[in-house]
Design an enzyme around this catalytic site. Structure first.
Site, PDB file in Angstrom:
ATOM      1  N   CYS A  75       0.817  -1.216   0.000  1.00 25.69           N
ATOM      2  CA  CYS A  75       0.000   0.000   0.000  1.00 25.69           C
ATOM      3  C   CYS A  75       0.851   1.267   0.000  1.00 25.69           C
ATOM      4  CB  CYS A  75      -0.885   0.026   1.241  1.00 25.69           C
ATOM      5  SG  CYS A  75      -1.897  -1.432   1.395  1.00 25.69           S
ATOM      6  N   ARG A 126       4.819   0.470  -6.118  1.00 26.24           N
ATOM      7  CA  ARG A 126       4.797  -0.387  -4.934  1.00 26.24           C
ATOM      8  C   ARG A 126       3.837  -1.556  -5.100  1.00 26.24           C
ATOM      9  NH1 ARG A 126       6.690   2.436  -0.369  1.00 26.24           N
ATOM     10  NH2 ARG A 126       5.311   1.341   1.046  1.00 26.24           N
ATOM     11  N   TRP A 155      -2.986  -2.660  -1.691  1.00 26.80           N
ATOM     12  CA  TRP A 155      -2.578  -3.983  -2.140  1.00 26.80           C
ATOM     13  C   TRP A 155      -3.259  -4.939  -1.168  1.00 26.80           C
ATOM     14  CZ3 TRP A 155       0.371  -8.273  -0.541  1.00 26.80           C
ATOM     15  CH2 TRP A 155       0.854  -9.083  -1.572  1.00 26.80           C
ATOM     16  N   ASN A 212      -1.088   1.578   5.849  1.00 26.93           N
ATOM     17  CA  ASN A 212      -0.204   0.603   5.204  1.00 26.93           C
ATOM     18  C   ASN A 212       0.303  -0.312   6.306  1.00 26.93           C
ATOM     19  OD1 ASN A 212       1.760  -0.798   3.764  1.00 26.93           O
ATOM     20  ND2 ASN A 212       3.242   0.863   3.870  1.00 26.93           N
ATOM     21  N   GLY A 213       0.156  -1.632   6.106  1.00 30.45           N
ATOM     22  CA  GLY A 213       0.609  -2.580   7.123  1.00 30.45           C
ATOM     23  C   GLY A 213      -0.470  -3.621   7.381  1.00 30.45           C
ATOM     24  N   GLU A 256      17.688 -16.552 -10.583  1.00 31.67           N
ATOM     25  CA  GLU A 256      17.286 -15.165 -10.832  1.00 31.67           C
ATOM     26  C   GLU A 256      16.661 -15.029 -12.233  1.00 31.67           C
ATOM     27  OE1 GLU A 256      16.627 -12.672  -9.254  1.00 31.67           O
ATOM     28  OE2 GLU A 256      16.772 -10.975 -10.623  1.00 31.67           O
ATOM     29  N   LYS A 266      12.899 -13.738 -12.922  1.00 34.96           N
ATOM     30  CA  LYS A 266      12.604 -12.576 -13.762  1.00 34.96           C
ATOM     31  C   LYS A 266      11.571 -12.955 -14.822  1.00 34.96           C
ATOM     32  CE  LYS A 266      14.206  -9.180 -12.147  1.00 34.96           C
ATOM     33  NZ  LYS A 266      14.235  -9.822 -10.919  1.00 34.96           N
ATOM     34  N   GLU A 270       7.991 -13.781 -13.125  1.00 37.25           N
ATOM     35  CA  GLU A 270       7.255 -12.718 -12.433  1.00 37.25           C
ATOM     36  C   GLU A 270       6.682 -11.682 -13.384  1.00 37.25           C
ATOM     37  OE1 GLU A 270       9.449 -10.201  -9.718  1.00 37.25           O
ATOM     38  OE2 GLU A 270      11.264 -10.413 -10.895  1.00 37.25           O
ATOM     39  N   HIS A 289      17.067 -36.848 -11.589  1.00 37.62           N
ATOM     40  CA  HIS A 289      16.439 -37.407 -10.390  1.00 37.62           C
ATOM     41  C   HIS A 289      14.965 -37.059 -10.291  1.00 37.62           C
ATOM     42  CE1 HIS A 289      20.349 -38.761  -9.140  1.00 37.62           C
ATOM     43  NE2 HIS A 289      20.811 -37.574  -9.493  1.00 37.62           N
ATOM     44  N   LYS A 321       6.308  -3.715  -4.939  1.00 38.81           N
ATOM     45  CA  LYS A 321       7.735  -3.406  -4.976  1.00 38.81           C
ATOM     46  C   LYS A 321       8.360  -3.556  -3.601  1.00 38.81           C
ATOM     47  CE  LYS A 321      11.527  -1.771  -6.734  1.00 38.81           C
ATOM     48  NZ  LYS A 321      12.267  -2.736  -7.565  1.00 38.81           N
TER      49      LYS A 321
HETATM   50  C1  F6R Z   1      12.045  -9.619  -7.873  1.00 38.80           C
HETATM   51  C2  F6R Z   1      12.063  -8.688  -6.763  1.00 38.80           C
HETATM   52  C3  F6R Z   1      11.842  -9.225  -5.396  1.00 38.80           C
HETATM   53  C4  F6R Z   1      12.700  -8.469  -4.356  1.00 38.80           C
HETATM   54  C5  F6R Z   1      12.302  -8.912  -2.946  1.00 38.80           C
HETATM   55  C6  F6R Z   1      13.143  -8.255  -1.876  1.00 38.80           C
HETATM   56  O1  F6R Z   1      12.296  -8.974  -9.072  1.00 38.80           O
HETATM   57  O2  F6R Z   1      12.214  -7.509  -6.934  1.00 38.80           O
HETATM   58  O3  F6R Z   1      12.050 -10.596  -5.321  1.00 38.80           O
HETATM   59  O4  F6R Z   1      14.039  -8.732  -4.612  1.00 38.80           O
HETATM   60  O5  F6R Z   1      10.950  -8.600  -2.722  1.00 38.80           O
HETATM   61  O6  F6R Z   1      12.973  -6.868  -1.883  1.00 38.80           O
HETATM   62  P1  F6R Z   1      14.031  -5.927  -1.198  1.00 38.80           P
HETATM   63  O7  F6R Z   1      15.303  -6.058  -1.949  1.00 38.80           O
HETATM   64  O8  F6R Z   1      13.431  -4.554  -1.291  1.00 38.80           O
HETATM   65  O9  F6R Z   1      14.173  -6.397   0.220  1.00 38.80           O
END
Ligand code: F6R
Length: 583
Positions: free
Chosen positions: A2, A27, A75, A99-100, A459, A463, A466, A482, A578
């Site tokens: 949020c 976010r 959110w 937010n929370g 990773e 990417k 997501e 396996h 985010k």
């Molecule tokens: C994926 C991504 C997330 C963040 C994760 C941690 O592209 O961005 O997996 O890496 O939510 O976020 P931070 O780095 O802000 O703790």
């Protein structure tokens, strides 16, 4: 998660709040809402989906004359995505945004219902509003303090009381700042939301209550007024702009050579970095991509520094029994510095008296402030939900720690060349557009590799999945046999990452296994003797400290173009936020 923005001042708040919400879009959210305080009443307008929907509704409404307002992007956590659940929430004389997560909302709600309170939503937030209203007898500070003393969980609240021209704010375990403007004052989840209006802000500390009117901001801690340190934001309005790119994600990938060069420059005097050799054990704790960056770093730490290094996802680490050696260092990696699980893991280590080190982007964040030491990666603002430039810098920062620990001065010279090599890869980004075009219709994709290459596979796979919503998994190449090889069928893309000289033949033999099951092979390697099975991209060969860095844009661009061909909302993938400020 949020986003909150609030304004009190000479201007009409509508435009300021809508602009603020747009800056907080990154976010992640699924609905939004605004409350404008008019002469007679408070006007609340909410909309599902994108902020343009809220704007449209505002355009169709007769907006009240106003100088005070709060707005929110939600959110969903408690309760579905409905207008009733969207914020602001109003109970009695109290209107608020939150937010929370209020963890004890259910039991508080039961009590409040018994006392006759009627609820209109399924949210925990409305319970917060009801509780503040319950204790409100004309003294806002008392009501906020009393109500929040009953709350468990996390909150950043922006609160308005009927008939009171001031804006109130309080936070615990969720971020909130106060901004000082020329013609009014602001609250916001982060400075990006109000950067077009002011660069001067303060961080609200846990438990402090901010009281804003059009002329001043007063902050109270335990009933006493405190003086806040003012910070001047270093971000620019340009940071929160796409600057001609179609997506923030592409803009941020293209910034990688520049921010990487800055990081190498900033830490070129590497004696100032901590020497890891004084620790017996290292725990790297983080979430998502930050954790995957940690896995790359851990591999280098063990290989080059001979120190045991464990990587854990923060959501597990915070609850598990950790047997600490006293000479342990816990490294927390986080772009935002506000990830709830990573904060909890940091506090757990600190409570045990274990030294903590942050590798963090946002310098004013909770993790940056609470860790014993912090290394700032300097990615600038990252707007796209999927991390790109911050991830590459997290990997680079860990490499620098390793280089410092083994005191390899030659590596510093090599570091200078890496941004240029990265630039060359980005100049040929069309190659990866071709990959996106080929694979965007597939249902599944797989990434295979060994050692550090496997860390990069994780990773790359994250990417892709997501932002393109293609099911994707990363496998250790040697594990395929396996069980997982049964997933391989005709045409399924398998991305093989092969950069480790010592095990390249092993991985290549796994590639042949999946190829003979008709998978489509995309090889990414640093060795042009590795066979080409249809697609092969060769990155320059550099020392192991930096090799992973050259794979980063390749993997990010494959994800980007695949999502682009699918016509998806690349910067704001569904269900994602985010900054994951709740558990
Ligand atoms: C994926 C991504 C997330 C963040 C994760 C941690 O592209 O961005 O997996 O890496 O939510 O976020 P931070 O780095 O802000 O703790």
């Amino acid at each position: 998660m949020c986003g909150i923005v609030g304004y009190v001042g000479e201007q009409h708040p509508k435009e300021i709040l809508i602009n603020g919400l747009k800056k907080l879009e990154y976010r992640g959210y699924d609905s939004s809402g605004i409350a404008l305080v008019g002469d007679k009443d408070i006007q609340i307008i909410k909309a599902l989906g994108r902020i343009v929907n809220l704007e449209e509704k505002l355009e169709k409404s007769k907006v009240v004359d106003s100088h005070l307002g709060i707005a929110h992007t939600r959110w969903a956590t408690h309760g579905g995505v409905t207008e009733a659940n969207a914020h602001p929430h109003r109970v009695g004389k109290v209107t608020l945004v939150h937010n929370g997560i209020l963890e004890n909302a259910a039991s508080l709600k039961e009590d409040l219902i018994k006392e006759g309170v009627k609820f209109n939503s399924d949210t925990d937030t409305e319970v917060g509003a009801a509780l503040i209203n319950k204790y409100y007898d004309g003294n806002p500070l008392y009501a906020i303090k009393k109500a929040t003393s009953k709350l468990k969980g996390s909150y950043a609240f922006g609160v308005i009381f009927d008939g009171d021209p001031k804006l109130y704010a309080i936070r615990k375990d969720s971020p909130l700042i106060i901004g000082y403007g020329k013609d009014g004052n602001y609250i916001a989840s982060d400075i990006a939301a109000i950067i077009n209006y002011t660069k001067e802000y303060s961080l609200l500390d846990e438990g402090e209550i901010a009281v804003l009117d059009d002329e001043k901001i007063e902050v109270f801690s335990d009933g006493k007024m405190v003086t806040k340190k003012k910070i001047t934001a270093t971000i620019t309005a340009e940071d929160a702009d796409k600057c001609g790119y179609d997506h923030f994600m592409m803009k941020e990938i293209m910034e990688e050579p520049k921010v990487l060069a800055n990081l190498f420059e900033r830490y070129s005097d590497f004696d100032k970095l901590p020497d890891l050799s004084k620790y017996k054990e290292i725990h790297i704790v983080a979430c998502g991509s930050a954790m995957y960056a940690g896995i790359v770093g851990a591999s280098l730490i063990e290989e080059k520094c001979n120190i045991k290094c464990y990587v854990e996802c923060a959501s597990e680490y915070r609850y598990k029994k950790v047997i600490y050696d006293r000479k342990t260092l816990v490294i927390l990696i986080s772009q935002s510095g506000e990830t709830a699980d990573t904060i909890a893991a940091m506090r757990k280590a600190k409570d045990e008296g274990i030294e903590t080190l942050a590798v963090v982007n946002v310098e004013t964040s909770t993790i940056a402030r609470e860790c014993d030491n912090a290394l700032f990666i300097g990615a600038g603002v990252e707007v796209a939900v999927a991390t790109t430039k911050a991830y590459i810098l997290q990997v680079a920062m860990l490499s620098m720690l390793v280089i410092r620990t083994v005191n390899d001065k030659k590596a510093l010279k090599e570091a200078k060349k890496i941004p240029g090599l990265l630039n060359n890869i980005l100049e040929h980004k069309d190659i990866f557009e071709g990959v996106g075009r080929e694979i965007y219709k597939v249902r599944d994709a797989f990434f295979i590799g060994r050692g550090i290459d496997y860390a990069m596979c994780m990773e790359g796979s994250l990417k892709l999945k997501e932002i393109s919503y293609i099911h994707s998994d990363a496998f250790q190449a040697g594990e395929l046999k396996h069980g997982t090889i049964s997933l391989i069928e005709k045409g399924v893309p398998v991305f093989a990452i092969i950069t480790d000289e010592n095990i390249k033949d092993k991985t290549e033999s796994n590639v042949v296994e999946v190829k003979s099951r008709d998978a489509s092979i995309y090889t990414i390697t640093n060795d042009d003797t590795v066979p080409n099975h249809g697609f092969r991209y060769v990155v320059p060969k550099v020392s192991p400290y930096f090799q992973a860095l050259l794979l980063v844009p390749v993997l990010q661009l494959i994800g980007y173009y695949t999502a682009r061909y699918k016509g998806l909302d690349i910067d704001k993938p569904r269900n994602l936020a985010k900054s994951v400020t709740v558990e």
